[in-house]
Motif scaffolding. Structure first.
Motif, PDB file in Angstrom:
ATOM      1  N   GLY A  18      98.845 -33.965  -4.049  1.00  0.00           N
ATOM      2  CA  GLY A  18      98.845 -32.564  -4.456  1.00  0.00           C
ATOM      3  C   GLY A  18      99.369 -31.644  -3.377  1.00  0.00           C
ATOM      4  O   GLY A  18      98.838 -30.556  -3.165  1.00  0.00           O
ATOM      5  N   LEU A  19     100.428 -32.060  -2.717  1.00  0.00           N
ATOM      6  CA  LEU A  19     100.933 -31.293  -1.576  1.00  0.00           C
ATOM      7  C   LEU A  19     101.427 -29.918  -2.003  1.00  0.00           C
ATOM      8  O   LEU A  19     101.993 -29.758  -3.089  1.00  0.00           O
ATOM      9  CB  LEU A  19     102.028 -32.070  -0.868  1.00  0.00           C
ATOM     10  CG  LEU A  19     101.494 -33.199   0.041  1.00  0.00           C
ATOM     11  CD1 LEU A  19     102.589 -34.216   0.346  1.00  0.00           C
ATOM     12  CD2 LEU A  19     100.920 -32.613   1.319  1.00  0.00           C
ATOM     13  N   GLY A  71     103.775 -36.415  16.946  1.00  0.00           N
ATOM     14  CA  GLY A  71     103.866 -35.604  15.751  1.00  0.00           C
ATOM     15  C   GLY A  71     104.902 -36.104  14.769  1.00  0.00           C
ATOM     16  O   GLY A  71     105.924 -36.675  15.165  1.00  0.00           O
ATOM     17  N   THR A  72     104.630 -35.858  13.500  1.00  0.00           N
ATOM     18  CA  THR A  72     105.580 -36.185  12.444  1.00  0.00           C
ATOM     19  C   THR A  72     105.648 -34.997  11.490  1.00  0.00           C
ATOM     20  O   THR A  72     104.620 -34.417  11.123  1.00  0.00           O
ATOM     21  CB  THR A  72     105.168 -37.479  11.712  1.00  0.00           C
ATOM     22  OG1 THR A  72     106.164 -37.829  10.742  1.00  0.00           O
ATOM     23  CG2 THR A  72     103.817 -37.352  11.019  1.00  0.00           C
ATOM     24  N   LEU A  73     106.859 -34.623  11.115  1.00  0.00           N
ATOM     25  CA  LEU A  73     107.070 -33.417  10.321  1.00  0.00           C
ATOM     26  C   LEU A  73     106.885 -33.705   8.836  1.00  0.00           C
ATOM     27  O   LEU A  73     107.478 -34.641   8.292  1.00  0.00           O
ATOM     28  CB  LEU A  73     108.464 -32.863  10.574  1.00  0.00           C
ATOM     29  CG  LEU A  73     108.861 -31.620   9.769  1.00  0.00           C
ATOM     30  CD1 LEU A  73     107.946 -30.444  10.102  1.00  0.00           C
ATOM     31  CD2 LEU A  73     110.324 -31.263  10.025  1.00  0.00           C
ATOM     32  N   VAL A  74     106.074 -32.880   8.205  1.00  0.00           N
ATOM     33  CA  VAL A  74     105.896 -32.905   6.751  1.00  0.00           C
ATOM     34  C   VAL A  74     106.399 -31.578   6.206  1.00  0.00           C
ATOM     35  O   VAL A  74     105.942 -30.515   6.631  1.00  0.00           O
ATOM     36  CB  VAL A  74     104.420 -33.108   6.374  1.00  0.00           C
ATOM     37  CG1 VAL A  74     104.228 -32.938   4.877  1.00  0.00           C
ATOM     38  CG2 VAL A  74     103.946 -34.484   6.828  1.00  0.00           C
ATOM     39  N   THR A  75     107.349 -31.654   5.292  1.00  0.00           N
ATOM     40  CA  THR A  75     107.909 -30.453   4.672  1.00  0.00           C
ATOM     41  C   THR A  75     107.702 -30.543   3.179  1.00  0.00           C
ATOM     42  O   THR A  75     108.118 -31.522   2.543  1.00  0.00           O
ATOM     43  CB  THR A  75     109.406 -30.309   4.982  1.00  0.00           C
ATOM     44  OG1 THR A  75     109.601 -30.304   6.400  1.00  0.00           O
ATOM     45  CG2 THR A  75     109.948 -29.017   4.399  1.00  0.00           C
ATOM     46  N   VAL A  76     107.064 -29.514   2.617  1.00  0.00           N
ATOM     47  CA  VAL A  76     106.797 -29.478   1.177  1.00  0.00           C
ATOM     48  C   VAL A  76     107.600 -28.325   0.578  1.00  0.00           C
ATOM     49  O   VAL A  76     107.393 -27.166   0.930  1.00  0.00           O
ATOM     50  CB  VAL A  76     105.299 -29.289   0.896  1.00  0.00           C
ATOM     51  CG1 VAL A  76     105.040 -29.365  -0.607  1.00  0.00           C
ATOM     52  CG2 VAL A  76     104.479 -30.346   1.632  1.00  0.00           C
ATOM     53  N   SER A  77     108.500 -28.670  -0.308  1.00  0.00           N
ATOM     54  CA  SER A  77     109.341 -27.659  -0.928  1.00  0.00           C
ATOM     55  C   SER A  77     108.711 -27.159  -2.229  1.00  0.00           C
ATOM     56  O   SER A  77     108.033 -27.912  -2.934  1.00  0.00           O
ATOM     57  CB  SER A  77     110.725 -28.225  -1.201  1.00  0.00           C
ATOM     58  OG  SER A  77     110.641 -29.298  -2.126  1.00  0.00           O
ATOM     59  N   SER A  78     108.967 -25.899  -2.534  1.00  0.00           N
ATOM     60  CA  SER A  78     108.372 -25.305  -3.750  1.00  0.00           C
ATOM     61  C   SER A  78     109.262 -25.508  -4.952  1.00  0.00           C
ATOM     62  O   SER A  78     110.400 -25.942  -4.855  1.00  0.00           O
ATOM     63  CB  SER A  78     108.116 -23.819  -3.514  1.00  0.00           C
ATOM     64  OG  SER A  78     109.321 -23.170  -3.169  1.00  0.00           O
ATOM     65  N   PRO A 109     103.348 -26.110  -0.520  1.00  0.00           N
ATOM     66  CA  PRO A 109     104.237 -25.614   0.546  1.00  0.00           C
ATOM     67  C   PRO A 109     103.474 -25.223   1.808  1.00  0.00           C
ATOM     68  O   PRO A 109     103.992 -25.395   2.918  1.00  0.00           O
ATOM     69  CB  PRO A 109     104.899 -24.398  -0.111  1.00  0.00           C
ATOM     70  CG  PRO A 109     104.930 -24.741  -1.572  1.00  0.00           C
ATOM     71  CD  PRO A 109     103.645 -25.474  -1.809  1.00  0.00           C
ATOM     72  N   GLU A 110     102.264 -24.744   1.669  1.00  0.00           N
ATOM     73  CA  GLU A 110     101.488 -24.357   2.851  1.00  0.00           C
ATOM     74  C   GLU A 110     100.991 -25.548   3.663  1.00  0.00           C
ATOM     75  O   GLU A 110     100.413 -25.376   4.745  1.00  0.00           O
ATOM     76  CB  GLU A 110     100.301 -23.464   2.467  1.00  0.00           C
ATOM     77  CG  GLU A 110      99.430 -24.015   1.367  1.00  0.00           C
ATOM     78  CD  GLU A 110      99.792 -23.441   0.003  1.00  0.00           C
ATOM     79  OE1 GLU A 110     100.993 -23.335  -0.310  1.00  0.00           O
ATOM     80  OE2 GLU A 110      98.842 -23.108  -0.755  1.00  0.00           O
ATOM     81  N   ASP A 111     101.192 -26.759   3.175  1.00  0.00           N
ATOM     82  CA  ASP A 111     100.881 -27.956   3.958  1.00  0.00           C
ATOM     83  C   ASP A 111     102.021 -28.309   4.920  1.00  0.00           C
ATOM     84  O   ASP A 111     101.876 -29.224   5.730  1.00  0.00           O
ATOM     85  CB  ASP A 111     100.623 -29.146   3.036  1.00  0.00           C
ATOM     86  CG  ASP A 111      99.366 -28.989   2.194  1.00  0.00           C
ATOM     87  OD1 ASP A 111      99.422 -29.332   1.003  1.00  0.00           O
ATOM     88  OD2 ASP A 111      98.353 -28.511   2.724  1.00  0.00           O
ATOM     89  N   THR A 112     103.124 -27.604   4.817  1.00  0.00           N
ATOM     90  CA  THR A 112     104.258 -27.846   5.700  1.00  0.00           C
ATOM     91  C   THR A 112     103.846 -27.624   7.157  1.00  0.00           C
ATOM     92  O   THR A 112     103.344 -26.560   7.510  1.00  0.00           O
ATOM     93  CB  THR A 112     105.436 -26.945   5.346  1.00  0.00           C
ATOM     94  OG1 THR A 112     105.905 -27.296   4.038  1.00  0.00           O
ATOM     95  CG2 THR A 112     106.569 -27.095   6.350  1.00  0.00           C
ATOM     96  N   ALA A 113     104.047 -28.643   7.982  1.00  0.00           N
ATOM     97  CA  ALA A 113     103.635 -28.575   9.381  1.00  0.00           C
ATOM     98  C   ALA A 113     104.045 -29.856  10.089  1.00  0.00           C
ATOM     99  O   ALA A 113     104.449 -30.832   9.445  1.00  0.00           O
ATOM    100  CB  ALA A 113     102.119 -28.396   9.495  1.00  0.00           C
ATOM    101  N   GLN A 163     108.462 -32.691  -2.718  1.00  0.00           N
ATOM    102  CA  GLN A 163     108.299 -31.519  -3.559  1.00  0.00           C
ATOM    103  C   GLN A 163     106.821 -31.201  -3.742  1.00  0.00           C
ATOM    104  O   GLN A 163     105.951 -32.093  -3.634  1.00  0.00           O
ATOM    105  CB  GLN A 163     108.945 -31.756  -4.921  1.00  0.00           C
ATOM    106  CG  GLN A 163     110.466 -31.763  -4.882  1.00  0.00           C
ATOM    107  CD  GLN A 163     111.065 -31.813  -6.280  1.00  0.00           C
ATOM    108  OE1 GLN A 163     110.450 -32.307  -7.230  1.00  0.00           O
ATOM    109  NE2 GLN A 163     112.286 -31.293  -6.414  1.00  0.00           N
ATOM    110  N   ALA A 164     106.543 -29.938  -4.032  1.00  0.00           N
ATOM    111  CA  ALA A 164     105.159 -29.532  -4.287  1.00  0.00           C
ATOM    112  C   ALA A 164     104.565 -30.402  -5.392  1.00  0.00           C
ATOM    113  O   ALA A 164     105.227 -30.699  -6.383  1.00  0.00           O
ATOM    114  CB  ALA A 164     105.115 -28.064  -4.673  1.00  0.00           C
TER     115      ALA A 164
END
Length: 119
Positions: A82-83, A112-119, A85-89, A13-14
């Motif tokens: 402090g992740l 590569g490894t996927l990082v997903t940050v939800s708002s 949503p725009e860090d998602t990549a 989460q963000a």
């Protein structure tokens, strides 16, 4: 043959934190610079942070004061706090190595490894 194995990605989460790792193995003489790059959907791959053999670090403006890169003998880490949503990549590890012959340097990339940050 050189192998880079990344780990630590996931969904957060963000405001949360994640720690990425990239372990280097195989045949080479020495490791020069190590770094992390990322590629968001529909965008070009961009630099996140790098660290040289003497520990000098460099960060993208977007992640300064939130991300910390570090390394030990054969692993590079990226502590992300402090992740947003725009860090998602997809985050890619990059390692510049001196070949066993000591004649040239070569760049190596992780898968590569996927990082997903939800708002």
């Amino acid at each position: 043959q050189v192998r880079l194995v990344e780990s630590g990605g996931g969904l957060v989460q963000a405001g949360g934190s994640l720690r990425l790792s990239c372990a280097v193995s195989g045949s080479f003489f020495s490791i020069n610079a190590m770094g992390w790059y990322r590629q968001a959907p529909g965008k070009e791959r961009e630099l996140v942070a790098t660290i040289t053999g003497d520990g000098t670090t460099n960060y993208a403006d977007a992640v300064k004061d939130r991300f910390t890169i570090s390394r030990d003998r054969s692993t590079v880490y990226l502590q992300m706090t402090g992740l947003k949503p725009e860090d998602t990549a997809v985050y890619y590890c990059n390692v510049n190595l001196r070949d066993v012959s000591r004649l040239y340097d070569m760049d190596n990339w992780g898968k590569g490894t996927l990082v997903t940050v939800s708002s």
